[in-house]
Design an enzyme around this catalytic site. Sequence first.
Site, PDB file in Angstrom:
ATOM      1  N   THR A   1      26.219   3.261  47.407  1.00 25.76           N
ATOM      2  CA  THR A   1      25.199   2.402  47.727  1.00 25.76           C
ATOM      3  C   THR A   1      23.927   2.985  47.831  1.00 25.76           C
ATOM      4  OG1 THR A   1      25.860   2.553  50.045  1.00 25.76           O
ATOM      5  CG2 THR A   1      26.640   0.608  48.928  1.00 25.76           C
TER       6      THR A   1
ATOM      7  N   GLU B   1      31.402  19.550  47.580  1.00 27.73           N
ATOM      8  CA  GLU B   1      30.237  18.647  48.429  1.00 27.73           C
ATOM      9  C   GLU B   1      30.036  19.109  49.552  1.00 27.73           C
ATOM     10  OE1 GLU B   1      30.784  14.327  45.933  1.00 27.73           O
ATOM     11  OE2 GLU B   1      31.961  14.587  47.642  1.00 27.73           O
TER      12      GLU B   1
ATOM     13  N   LYS C   1      32.400  20.507  35.495  1.00 28.80           N
ATOM     14  CA  LYS C   1      31.725  19.662  36.696  1.00 28.80           C
ATOM     15  C   LYS C   1      32.692  19.179  37.581  1.00 28.80           C
ATOM     16  CE  LYS C   1      31.361  15.902  37.458  1.00 28.80           C
ATOM     17  NZ  LYS C   1      31.988  14.662  38.393  1.00 28.80           N
TER      18      LYS C   1
ATOM     19  N   ASN D   1      29.397  11.669  51.226  1.00 29.92           N
ATOM     20  CA  ASN D   1      30.669  10.485  50.872  1.00 29.92           C
ATOM     21  C   ASN D   1      30.425   9.257  51.561  1.00 29.92           C
ATOM     22  OD1 ASN D   1      32.089  11.618  48.578  1.00 29.92           O
ATOM     23  ND2 ASN D   1      32.191  13.397  49.839  1.00 29.92           N
TER      24      ASN D   1
ATOM     25  N   THR E   1      42.465  18.921  35.781  1.00 30.70           N
ATOM     26  CA  THR E   1      41.217  19.129  36.459  1.00 30.70           C
ATOM     27  C   THR E   1      40.361  18.055  36.578  1.00 30.70           C
ATOM     28  OG1 THR E   1      39.901  19.876  34.714  1.00 30.70           O
ATOM     29  CG2 THR E   1      41.952  20.908  34.766  1.00 30.70           C
TER      30      THR E   1
END
Lengths: 408, 408
Positions: free
Chosen positions: A408, A281, A184, A403, A195
């Site tokens: 929150t 991402e 992951k 990000n 890693t």
Amino acid sequence: MRIFPDPNIAIPLPKGFSWGTAAAGIRYKNRDDLAVIDPGCEATAAAVFTQNTFCAAPVRVSREILSASKGRIRGVVVNSGCANAATGEQGLRDARAMAEELGKCLAPSGKTHCLVCSTGTIGVRLPMEKVLPAIHAAVANRSESAPGFLAFARAILTTDTREKYAWKVLTIAGKPVTILACAKGSGMIYPRMATLLGFVATDAELPPETAQTLLRYAVNRSLNCLTVDADTSTNDTTILLANGASGASIQDIDSADGQCFAEALTEVLQCLARQLARDGEGATKLIEITVREARSYEEAHQVAMSIANSNLVKTAIYGRDANWGRIVCAIGNSGVSLEPERVRVRLGDLLLFEKGEPVPFDEGVALQVLSEEFVPITVDLGLGENSATAWTCDLTEKYVEINGAYRT
Amino acid sequence: MRIFPDPNIAIPLPKGFSWGTAAAGIRYKNRDDLAVIDPGCEATAAAVFTQNTFCAAPVRVSREILSASKGRIRGVVVNSGCANAATGEQGLRDARAMAEELGKCLAPSGKTHCLVCSTGTIGVRLPMEKVLPAIHAAVANRSESAPGFLAFARAILTTDTREKYAWKVLTIAGKPVTILACAKGSGMIYPRMATLLGFVATDAELPPETAQTLLRYAVNRSLNCLTVDADTSTNDTTILLANGASGASIQDIDSADGQCFAEALTEVLQCLARQLARDGEGATKLIEITVREARSYEEAHQVAMSIANSNLVKTAIYGRDANWGRIVCAIGNSGVSLEPERVRVRLGDLLLFEKGEPVPFDEGVALQVLSEEFVPITVDLGLGENSATAWTCDLTEKYVEINGAYRT
């Protein structure tokens, strides 16, 4: 190039391993967030960990346990949603309690060693009243099946968009040996001698020292050549478990069998590295950077990582802009002593830069290369015979969006 | 905190300097893109340059000229829109021609030394048929006025959204001495013993070696503490010109006058560093990171830059998320040997992390600090008495947008 595994191909399973998952409700709703691996017996274990000074409690605890156990481990427990990092003494106690709870579940006497990993938000305590019962639930539902493995690969995810796994079956001394791995990670990825979270299961029999050497060898050529955002997390860990259930034993990495296994393990982890980069991402592309004709592997690696870490290269590729000037700039920032006139830069097969000057090229062909999901860049340094490859992804608005609002 | 200069305050001008601009039509339409500085006589010059191996032609040429002239320079010519980098032998010839053309304009004999800078796209040749006449035009329209200086500060910009300038007037031996500086740069900013493009004009009299020492001192404490995207450009150059027109002479940096000048120059460049960070590509905030209680300045600087370079810290601040875990993670990745239990992290005055654990804090107050344009972060390492400050900006979708489409 196929980046992720074909779901229509059956996953080969290493003998004796089972995987279990449970929903502890740590951070995410309606999904499993706790997972265990049971190698079926006390297995050889090797691991590489983050070099971050603020390493998380599970990293510190797993290091201690691996050392105390002399590399013989009964199981691994992992949770997502909470990193158990920067949580002080209580965090260490919580990580130890997780490992011990799994030990109690897997061995009636409880006198055994287990490893523990966490991933998620930093600085938040684990809800232990939910985690401990979930360990029991995960052990209870563990299975030796492919769906069990896939559920494990899914339960460890955070901002990842999909499971990442790879395998290889090889023959050692006439016996089939399986290596099956999952990982992951999609942000905070820049492994420095470590890693993200990675788990490798094999039914080969390996002495602990050989296992550690093999894992280090393969990680250095795969997960350590990977960057998403040049940020090494506090929790990075990759664990190799070898239970010997295949009956094939590898004593020494320098033997023919050892070399064969080392290459197979490296391929499996490289396959994971590509998947991890592609699932970075907000990413839309996997970028593979190969640096050739270097004086040494280390220098080739350094140049490749300098390109891979350049936000400007990554945004240009996102924008499908063949702005090779930024690649050249990143090469020049690598810190490696170079002769600019010898450097050649290619995008796919298209030569863009040579002899210190731009090469006129067909923008249409460049656009075609940049429109693919897989973008290969090749740099020849003209200084020697060594090569290295690095993997990264493009940098997109989505990365910022993810990000800017993670906690929150 | 006021980041940019107040336009209502008159800019003090160093005696004898004039600034000129012209529209050469290199890349941008309807604006001046070529600019010259004339110190009014042969002046002392000092410079720091990029450490990028693929440094641009004007950097190579200016280095040669500065060395051949023994630090005595008649003028500087700058263009925006084209970096003249990775342009081979022809690029070197073009850069030399620019410097020589200015020399011919400023000295009837043409036997003098001028410096040259370029900024813009890498790998494109300068349209010399437009550039050379524009040098004449810029010299012809040069002026000793504040509007002339501001036009210069504007002509050198690329993706910058505004002029960046700063000044300081001090008294040396009873005489007023002025330091006036401007800079450009908003992306590809991570000065490694160098900077973006910066120009400092002073009417102090300085021997070349003193000027070089002073500039290096001030740059190390200002522009070298600045990062937007951790990418050092091929063209970074900062030039100091001292024409002596004030009649005040500083011989030695270690004298009282020398120290006074060094501090003033450092303040001017720090003021520019803050403006450059705030005007970083797509930025909405200036982030100032102060690291205290370090064993040495170097270690404090290293920790501060590690935080400043973290995409994850920068996106969290953009998202107004007090995700201090990412700050702690970046501290741990700095490579500096630390004792995590001694580290304290503050956002503004708000303590977030201490003794290896999170400190409960008021999210409302944190949100207030993060809603400002100026976000100060303070880290105490608890190891010694040295401090350093770094400047950066937040990372936004706009950065990706700008850099996904810069060239095309």
